[in-house]
Design an enzyme around this catalytic site. Structure first.
Site, PDB file in Angstrom:
ATOM      1  N   LYS A  52       0.837  -1.202   0.000  1.00 60.00           N
ATOM      2  CA  LYS A  52       0.000   0.000   0.000  1.00 60.00           C
ATOM      3  C   LYS A  52       0.878   1.261   0.000  1.00 60.00           C
ATOM      4  O   LYS A  52       0.606   2.217  -0.727  1.00 60.00           O
ATOM      5  CB  LYS A  52      -0.945  -0.017   1.214  1.00 60.00           C
ATOM      6  CG  LYS A  52      -2.013  -1.098   1.098  1.00 60.00           C
ATOM      7  CD  LYS A  52      -2.763  -1.360   2.392  1.00 60.00           C
ATOM      8  CE  LYS A  52      -3.646  -2.601   2.252  1.00 60.00           C
ATOM      9  NZ  LYS A  52      -4.310  -3.008   3.502  1.00 60.00           N
ATOM     10  N   GLN A  96      -4.425  -1.771   9.742  1.00 64.97           N
ATOM     11  CA  GLN A  96      -4.273  -3.096   9.137  1.00 64.97           C
ATOM     12  C   GLN A  96      -4.804  -4.169  10.093  1.00 64.97           C
ATOM     13  O   GLN A  96      -4.417  -4.221  11.261  1.00 64.97           O
ATOM     14  CB  GLN A  96      -2.784  -3.348   8.817  1.00 64.97           C
ATOM     15  CG  GLN A  96      -2.513  -4.638   8.070  1.00 64.97           C
ATOM     16  CD  GLN A  96      -3.127  -4.682   6.666  1.00 64.97           C
ATOM     17  OE1 GLN A  96      -3.069  -3.715   5.913  1.00 64.97           O
ATOM     18  NE2 GLN A  96      -3.737  -5.811   6.314  1.00 64.97           N
ATOM     19  N   ASP A 119     -10.940   2.405   4.102  1.00 64.63           N
ATOM     20  CA  ASP A 119     -11.173   0.958   3.978  1.00 64.63           C
ATOM     21  C   ASP A 119     -12.670   0.662   3.858  1.00 64.63           C
ATOM     22  O   ASP A 119     -13.052  -0.456   3.505  1.00 64.63           O
ATOM     23  CB  ASP A 119     -10.627   0.224   5.215  1.00 64.63           C
ATOM     24  CG  ASP A 119      -9.281  -0.449   4.946  1.00 64.63           C
ATOM     25  OD1 ASP A 119      -8.985  -0.720   3.761  1.00 64.63           O
ATOM     26  OD2 ASP A 119      -8.545  -0.712   5.914  1.00 64.63           O
TER      27      ASP A 119
END
Ligand code: NAD
Length: 289
Positions: A52, A96, A119
């Site tokens: 990412k 994460q 997200d």
């Protein structure tokens, strides 16, 4: 059989995003900025966060990685999220997953400002997505929609079977594919660990999305001729190579691919498209602000 090349599609979209960032910056606008929080030392999580960060650099975004030990408290993590929520330079924040067991993932997700939740896991964004309102959509299902779109795959009226009902893949995927839009308008069936006679469902499917995390679960005799198969699974399986593992999808590729009209490979299918959705969501967050 044609391969749905997520890597090549993602590279193309990255160049589109990079051009847009150049235009924004040359007009005196703000460089989009993504922050990522990584807790602990999990190898796969470190790899994903690394991908990412690299993708951000490739398109000209700013990125900040905050790394914390697995021993931090939930309160500490929540206070760090609060700081990022209040930082005007940061447009998007991802934490994460998975988090260490002593930290409540849902509390953490709900602590993120929905306007920075790139997200798309916050209940506000999930709710908006379900209603078809503008929102940040969970990166993996959104990336799959983009891939189907770029390859002009007809979805309207098709029977679609999703295997897996997780909050981040299965459920949003089922919702998006059943929405009145293109790609969408599918008749969707969700299969999961309690589904009986799963093969009866998959044999009837025009489109199958395998997102269960069981390596090579979907076999050739479970798929009808001409089906479109999307393999979301990524499992690290021990291998006798430099890294000590190889990535295996949820589809037994060699058996299934010859029967398909289209199929995604692992790696190089859904994974790169997931990162593209994260970049697009970050760009959108930056523009919204
Ligand atoms: P999860 O473990 O949260 O959910 C798995 C789902 O599969 C559950 O709903 C469960 O009911 C179902 N399931 C499990 N065993 C089953 C069986 N035998 N038959 C039918 N259903 C079964 O998983 P997740 O987070 O949705 O991830 C699924 C897979 O996708 C994993 O391999 C994960 O690593 C991968 N993944 C890949 C990406 C990507 O970018 N490519 C992103 C997210 C997840």
């Amino acid at each position: 059989m044609k391969i749905l090349d997520g890597k090549a599609t993602a590279d193309l979209i990255k160049s589109e995003i990079a051009r847009e960032v150049e235009l924004i910056v040359s007009a005196g606008g703000k460089i989009p900025h993504l922050a990522a929080i990584l807790v602990g030392e999990d190898g796969a999580s470190q790899t994903y966060v690394g991908h990412k960060e690299r993708a951000c650099a490739q398109v000209g975004f700013k990125s900040t990685l905050l790394r914390f030990s697995a021993e931090i408290t939930e309160d500490f993590l929540l206070s760090e999220i609060e700081k990022i929520n209040n930082n005007p330079d940061i447009d998007g924040l991802i934490v994460q997953l998975p988090l260490p067991k002593h930290i409540d993932e849902q509390r953490v997700i709900e602590a993120i400002d929905p306007k920075k939740d790139v997200d798309g896991f916050h209940p506000v964004n999930v709710g908006k997505m379900v209603l078809g309102l503008p929102s940040f959509v969970s990166a993996t299902p959104w990336g799959i929609i983009e891939l189907l779109d770029r390859y002009n795959i007809e979805t309207s009226g098709k029977n679609c079977v999703i295997i897996g009902r997780s909050n981040i893949v299965g459920k949003p995927m089922a919702n998006l594919l059943s929405q009145k839009r293109s790609p969408g308008d599918c008749t969707v069936t969700i299969c999961h660990s309690r589904t009986k006679e799963l093969k009866e469902h998959t044999l009837n499917a025009d489109i199958i999305v395998a997102a269960l995390g069981v390596p090579e679960f979907l076999k050739g005799d479970m798929v009808k001729e001409g089906a479109v198969v999307i393999d979301v699974g990524i499992t690290r399986v021990k291998a006798d190579n430099k890294s000590g593992f190889r990535l295996v999808g949820d589809v037994l590729y060699d058996e299934v691919a010859p029967k398909c009209s289209f199929i995604t490979p692992v790696p190089g299918g859904v994974g790169p498209m997931t990162i593209i959705s994260l970049l697009k969501n970050t760009l959108k967050a930056s523009k919204n602000r």
